[in-house]
Design a protein around this motif. Structure first.
Motif, short mmCIF file in Angstrom:
data_model
loop_
_atom_site.label_atom_id
_atom_site.label_comp_id
_atom_site.label_asym_id
_atom_site.label_seq_id
_atom_site.Cartn_x
_atom_site.Cartn_y
_atom_site.Cartn_z
N ASN A 69 0.85 -1.19 0.00
CA ASN A 69 0.00 0.00 0.00
C ASN A 69 0.88 1.24 0.00
OD1 ASN A 69 -2.46 -1.40 0.15
ND2 ASN A 69 -2.17 -1.71 2.35
N LEU A 70 0.74 2.04 -1.04
CA LEU A 70 1.51 3.27 -1.16
C LEU A 70 0.64 4.46 -0.78
CD1 LEU A 70 3.27 2.57 -4.57
CD2 LEU A 70 4.22 2.29 -2.28
N GLN A 71 1.25 5.46 -0.18
CA GLN A 71 0.50 6.65 0.19
C GLN A 71 0.31 7.59 -0.99
OE1 GLN A 71 2.59 8.32 3.51
NE2 GLN A 71 1.62 6.92 4.96
N GLY A 72 1.23 7.59 -1.90
CA GLY A 72 1.17 8.51 -3.04
C GLY A 72 0.55 7.85 -4.25
N GLU A 73 0.99 8.34 -5.38
CA GLU A 73 0.51 7.89 -6.67
C GLU A 73 0.86 6.41 -6.91
OE1 GLU A 73 2.03 8.77 -11.25
OE2 GLU A 73 2.87 9.91 -9.60
N ASP A 74 -0.06 5.68 -7.52
CA ASP A 74 0.19 4.30 -7.90
C ASP A 74 0.76 4.32 -9.31
OD1 ASP A 74 0.28 1.55 -7.86
OD2 ASP A 74 -1.82 1.29 -8.40
N LYS A 75 2.08 4.19 -9.41
CA LYS A 75 2.77 4.36 -10.68
C LYS A 75 2.99 3.00 -11.35
CE LYS A 75 6.70 6.88 -12.48
NZ LYS A 75 7.82 7.72 -12.12
N ARG A 76 2.70 2.97 -12.63
CA ARG A 76 2.93 1.78 -13.45
C ARG A 76 3.61 2.20 -14.73
NH1 ARG A 76 -0.14 -2.36 -11.11
NH2 ARG A 76 -1.43 -1.47 -9.48
N ARG A 77 4.50 1.33 -15.21
CA ARG A 77 5.22 1.63 -16.46
C ARG A 77 5.16 0.42 -17.37
NH1 ARG A 77 10.83 4.32 -15.42
NH2 ARG A 77 10.82 4.21 -17.69
N ASP A 78 5.01 0.72 -18.64
CA ASP A 78 4.99 -0.34 -19.64
C ASP A 78 6.42 -0.70 -20.03
OD1 ASP A 78 2.21 -0.44 -19.75
OD2 ASP A 78 2.12 1.15 -21.26
N ALA A 79 6.68 -2.00 -20.00
CA ALA A 79 8.00 -2.51 -20.41
C ALA A 79 7.84 -3.19 -21.76
CB ALA A 79 8.52 -3.49 -19.37
N GLU A 80 8.55 -2.68 -22.74
CA GLU A 80 8.64 -3.34 -24.03
C GLU A 80 10.04 -3.93 -24.10
OE1 GLU A 80 7.81 -0.50 -27.09
OE2 GLU A 80 5.65 -0.73 -26.83
N LEU A 81 10.10 -5.24 -24.10
CA LEU A 81 11.38 -5.94 -24.03
C LEU A 81 11.63 -6.69 -25.33
CD1 LEU A 81 10.46 -6.93 -20.50
CD2 LEU A 81 12.44 -5.52 -21.03
N TYR A 82 12.83 -6.52 -25.84
CA TYR A 82 13.17 -7.08 -27.15
C TYR A 82 14.00 -8.35 -27.07
CZ TYR A 82 11.22 -2.84 -29.01
OH TYR A 82 10.34 -1.83 -29.33
N THR A 83 14.63 -8.60 -25.94
CA THR A 83 15.48 -9.79 -25.82
C THR A 83 14.86 -10.79 -24.86
OG1 THR A 83 16.79 -8.94 -23.97
CG2 THR A 83 17.54 -8.38 -26.21
N HIS A 84 15.11 -12.05 -25.15
CA HIS A 84 14.61 -13.11 -24.28
C HIS A 84 15.23 -13.00 -22.89
CE1 HIS A 84 13.29 -16.99 -22.85
NE2 HIS A 84 14.54 -17.25 -22.54
N VAL A 85 16.52 -12.72 -22.84
CA VAL A 85 17.24 -12.67 -21.57
C VAL A 85 16.60 -11.66 -20.61
CG1 VAL A 85 19.45 -12.03 -20.50
CG2 VAL A 85 19.44 -13.36 -22.59
N LEU A 86 16.42 -10.44 -21.07
CA LEU A 86 15.91 -9.41 -20.17
C LEU A 86 14.40 -9.44 -20.04
CD1 LEU A 86 18.67 -6.93 -20.97
CD2 LEU A 86 18.13 -7.79 -18.70
N SER A 87 13.70 -10.00 -21.01
CA SER A 87 12.27 -10.23 -20.86
C SER A 87 12.04 -11.19 -19.70
CB SER A 87 11.68 -10.81 -22.15
OG SER A 87 10.39 -11.32 -21.92
N ARG A 88 12.85 -12.22 -19.66
CA ARG A 88 12.73 -13.23 -18.60
C ARG A 88 13.08 -12.61 -17.24
NH1 ARG A 88 16.20 -17.64 -16.72
NH2 ARG A 88 14.83 -19.29 -15.97
N VAL A 89 14.15 -11.83 -17.18
CA VAL A 89 14.54 -11.18 -15.92
C VAL A 89 13.42 -10.26 -15.43
CG1 VAL A 89 16.12 -9.47 -14.90
CG2 VAL A 89 17.03 -11.35 -16.28
N MET A 90 12.85 -9.46 -16.34
CA MET A 90 11.78 -8.53 -15.95
C MET A 90 10.57 -9.30 -15.43
SD MET A 90 10.88 -5.23 -15.75
CE MET A 90 11.70 -4.20 -16.94
N ARG A 91 10.15 -10.32 -16.15
CA ARG A 91 8.95 -11.06 -15.78
C ARG A 91 9.16 -11.93 -14.55
NH1 ARG A 91 7.98 -14.72 -19.07
NH2 ARG A 91 9.78 -14.52 -20.44
N ARG A 92 10.35 -12.48 -14.37
CA ARG A 92 10.61 -13.40 -13.27
C ARG A 92 11.09 -12.70 -12.01
NH1 ARG A 92 15.61 -17.21 -13.96
NH2 ARG A 92 16.53 -15.25 -13.35
N ASP A 93 11.95 -11.67 -12.15
CA ASP A 93 12.66 -11.14 -10.99
C ASP A 93 12.28 -9.72 -10.57
OD1 ASP A 93 14.17 -13.51 -10.90
OD2 ASP A 93 15.65 -12.70 -12.29
N PHE A 94 11.73 -8.93 -11.48
CA PHE A 94 11.53 -7.52 -11.17
C PHE A 94 10.60 -7.30 -9.97
CE2 PHE A 94 9.24 -3.51 -11.48
CZ PHE A 94 10.30 -2.61 -11.46
#
Length: 185
Positions: A36-61
């Motif tokens: 629960n955040l007190q301020g703005e609920d911020k979301r960002r769109d990730a467009e990922l071009y490589t399998h390596v970093l797509s996996r890191v973003m989806r699995r670990d971020f």
């Protein structure tokens, strides 16, 4: 619910499908959404071009962001996390410098997903992952393609170092059964 059935958490997926034809899974969504955040609920769109970093973003971020959120509640830990994130961004910049002579290839991203940003540190992590992804994608479509992923080593080691720092903090705070038994003797 019938006896013997196990209720599992929701599975979150990207709009894209992977090579198997199934939607790509995003891990840790329930954990990051529970903050629960007190301020703005911020979301960002990730467009990922490589399998390596797509996996890191989806699995670990998400999990790393949650750990960073709690880890940085202490001033000295926040400074340490910022130093590690600065190192990570430095490695992303190094990759960007290597890829600067090459054009961004046309094409659609390997995956897109919307990620929740729960702290300034999570936003720095997000930016470093996106920057490294773009650079790696350019390098993979350049004369350096053969060694492009080899150049990811320092970035991935820096990312692993950040994760170890914030994850070990929580592991070190948990009592270990052996330590408890030794203390009770």
């Amino acid at each position: 619910m019938m006896d013997g059935q196990v209720q599992s958490g929701a599975i979150h997926t990207t709009p894209e499908v992977g090579k198997t034809g199934n939607p790509l899974v995003i891990k840790g969504v329930d954990r990051i959404e529970s903050i629960n955040l007190q301020g703005e609920d911020k979301r960002r769109d990730a467009e990922l071009y490589t399998h390596v970093l797509s996996r890191v973003m989806r699995r670990d971020f998400n999990l790393t962001s949650v750990k960073l959120f709690w880890f940085t509640k202490g001033y000295h830990r926040r400074c340490r996390a910022r130093d590690l994130l600065h190192d990570l961004m430095g490695e992303a910049e190094r990759l960007t410098d290597m890829a600067r002579p090459y054009e961004m290839p046309a094409g659609v991203p390997a995956a897109t997903c919307t990620m929740r940003i729960v702290s300034d540190e999570a936003e720095l992590l997000f930016d470093a992952l996106i920057k490294a992804d773009r650079a790696l994608h350019k390098l993979m479509h350049s004369p350096l393609a053969e060694v492009a992923e080899d150049n990811m080593g320092p970035f991935l080691r820096s990312f692993t170092g950040l994760r170890k720092e914030v994850f070990n903090y929580f592991d070190d705070r948990r009592p270990r059964s052996g330590a408890q038994e030794a203390a009770s003797e």
